[in-house]
Design an enzyme around this catalytic site. Sequence first.
Site, PDB file in Angstrom:
ATOM      1  N   CYS A   2       0.848  -1.194   0.000  1.00  0.00           N
ATOM      2  CA  CYS A   2       0.000   0.000   0.000  1.00  0.00           C
ATOM      3  C   CYS A   2       0.882   1.242   0.000  1.00  0.00           C
ATOM      4  O   CYS A   2       2.087   1.174   0.208  1.00  0.00           O
ATOM      5  CB  CYS A   2      -0.906   0.014   1.223  1.00  0.00           C
ATOM      6  SG  CYS A   2      -1.983  -1.429   1.370  1.00  0.00           S
ATOM      7  N   GLY A  28      -0.872   0.659  -5.137  1.00  0.00           N
ATOM      8  CA  GLY A  28      -2.182   0.058  -4.924  1.00  0.00           C
ATOM      9  C   GLY A  28      -3.243   0.727  -5.757  1.00  0.00           C
ATOM     10  O   GLY A  28      -3.366   1.955  -5.739  1.00  0.00           O
ATOM     11  N   ASN A 101       0.833   0.342   5.903  1.00  0.00           N
ATOM     12  CA  ASN A 101       1.387  -0.491   4.844  1.00  0.00           C
ATOM     13  C   ASN A 101       2.170  -1.615   5.494  1.00  0.00           C
ATOM     14  O   ASN A 101       3.094  -1.362   6.270  1.00  0.00           O
ATOM     15  CB  ASN A 101       2.309   0.337   3.947  1.00  0.00           C
ATOM     16  CG  ASN A 101       3.023  -0.508   2.915  1.00  0.00           C
ATOM     17  OD1 ASN A 101       2.493  -1.513   2.445  1.00  0.00           O
ATOM     18  ND2 ASN A 101       4.232  -0.108   2.560  1.00  0.00           N
ATOM     19  N   GLY A 102       1.808  -2.852   5.208  1.00  0.00           N
ATOM     20  CA  GLY A 102       2.521  -3.981   5.780  1.00  0.00           C
ATOM     21  C   GLY A 102       1.579  -5.081   6.211  1.00  0.00           C
ATOM     22  O   GLY A 102       0.441  -5.177   5.738  1.00  0.00           O
ATOM     23  N   TYR A 257      10.638  -4.412  -7.753  1.00  0.00           N
ATOM     24  CA  TYR A 257       9.357  -4.273  -8.438  1.00  0.00           C
ATOM     25  C   TYR A 257       8.497  -3.106  -7.965  1.00  0.00           C
ATOM     26  O   TYR A 257       8.018  -2.326  -8.772  1.00  0.00           O
ATOM     27  CB  TYR A 257       8.575  -5.575  -8.270  1.00  0.00           C
ATOM     28  CG  TYR A 257       7.173  -5.572  -8.843  1.00  0.00           C
ATOM     29  CD1 TYR A 257       6.964  -5.651 -10.210  1.00  0.00           C
ATOM     30  CD2 TYR A 257       6.048  -5.491  -8.019  1.00  0.00           C
ATOM     31  CE1 TYR A 257       5.683  -5.663 -10.749  1.00  0.00           C
ATOM     32  CE2 TYR A 257       4.766  -5.498  -8.542  1.00  0.00           C
ATOM     33  CZ  TYR A 257       4.586  -5.586  -9.902  1.00  0.00           C
ATOM     34  OH  TYR A 257       3.327  -5.585 -10.425  1.00  0.00           O
TER      35      TYR A 257
END
Length: 502
Positions: A2, A28, A101-102, A257
């Site tokens: 995210c 996202g 995020n995570g 990525y």
Amino acid sequence: MCGIIGIVGHENVNQELYDGLTVLQHRGQDAAGIVTCDNGRLFLRKDNGLVRDVFHTRHMLRLVGRMGIGHVRYPTAGCFSSAESQPFYVNSPFGISLVHNGNLTNAIELKRDLFRADRRHINTDSDSEVLLNVFAHELQQQGKLKITADDVFAAVAGVHSRCRGAYAAVAMITGHGIVGFRDTHGIRPAVFGQRETARGMEYIIASESVAIDSLGFELVRDIAPGEAVYIDTEGQLHTRQCTDDPQLNPCIFEHVYFARPDSIIDSISVYKARLRMGEVLAKKIERVFPDHDIDVVIPIPDTSRTSALQLSNALGVLYREGFIKNRYIGRTFIMPGQKQRKKSVRQKLNAIELEFKDKNVLLVDDSIVRGTTSKQIIQMAREAGANKVYFASAAPPVRYPNVYGIDMPSVNELVGHDRDDRQIAEVIGADWLVYQDLDDLIETARRGNPEVRQFDTSVFDGNYVTGDITRDYLDFVEGRRNDGVRSSQQEDNAVIDLYNSE
């Protein structure tokens, strides 16, 4: 994966939050949300969809206030509804909103503890709501009507003592300020910046430096593992290390990525790291296939372009753009459902026939996950007239599940699981296949910041840096990630069992 952002300014921050989320959209495309604070009142808008689709003029006009936080989400396991889009909110104490995020690897235990001991109710399956409630409880334990920076840091220290896994978060405490913090291993990225204005200093916290640059802020630095950064409503910046044993183990897949190439993460230029990936991959090709007959190097857009260009230069082979990308199709390996992924590849890419016809082509991608996309792209190259199709991956084989916030598929869906390179080449239809070596990948990133002694490389080697990942937990993750394995009723039963079990 995210994207998160938070801003404390001197004027309405809604437009800058919107612009920042647009820059972070690559992290996202499933949902987006913003909450702002104005004179003690909160204004929230969140929904499924891209940033441009979630926020219209009527929404932006209502998002008033000089501090706020925002989030873009892609769907994680069991998380596809708009009810689980962020920011999340709890009213006690003070009113706290949070974006995250995570992934918390002990979310089930935390949920049980929050219900039984802390008397807090969790309304969704999202571990982000769990993290918010842990932080809220720890802040409430300070017992203050008017909190200080010391109280905020004590609450973050409490979060670190209870939460395991990966988390980069920004929380807004109504009427007090914004705090950003990062897990004790620094697995997920977070940076902060500042901007001098006529009315004083303004601050920003975000997942990637590109959001800071694009909004005209100056990057200060990364938030250190275990550290918290607190900006109060008076515009005062406070920072403190909130754990006794921080370790910097960032996720190397950010450089492969996820992150934008123009970002700097943990003092490492993503762009330069990808250049080095292409350079060392070229050396491996020369070593393994010294008599190669490659006519042209073609990247699979967009992430692999940087590595592919450097690879072609190192090999002395022509570089060409052979695929045109439809930029309105999301990233395929994070799309829910295999049928949707298969359909999207043909919608996403179209081959330029003249770059393939009668040539021996080396296709370069950043990584291979399921192999579904790679197989279809190789078939497209053959249909465009390629004589031979070779394939190179800038990352090693993905063989293990990710438990730190990247919703990779079930292990059985990973093409690299229990297969060697020759078998993988057969599955995807390549004439030959070459992967980056893990030691080389680590070195390409470490060269940007030698202080990083260990990356999280768990998807490649199964080594989970937090040291708490058991076989039972991996089986649990596996069950949630199998396409179509669990029904919504099964999810509901799991939650009921959690609260009722002794």
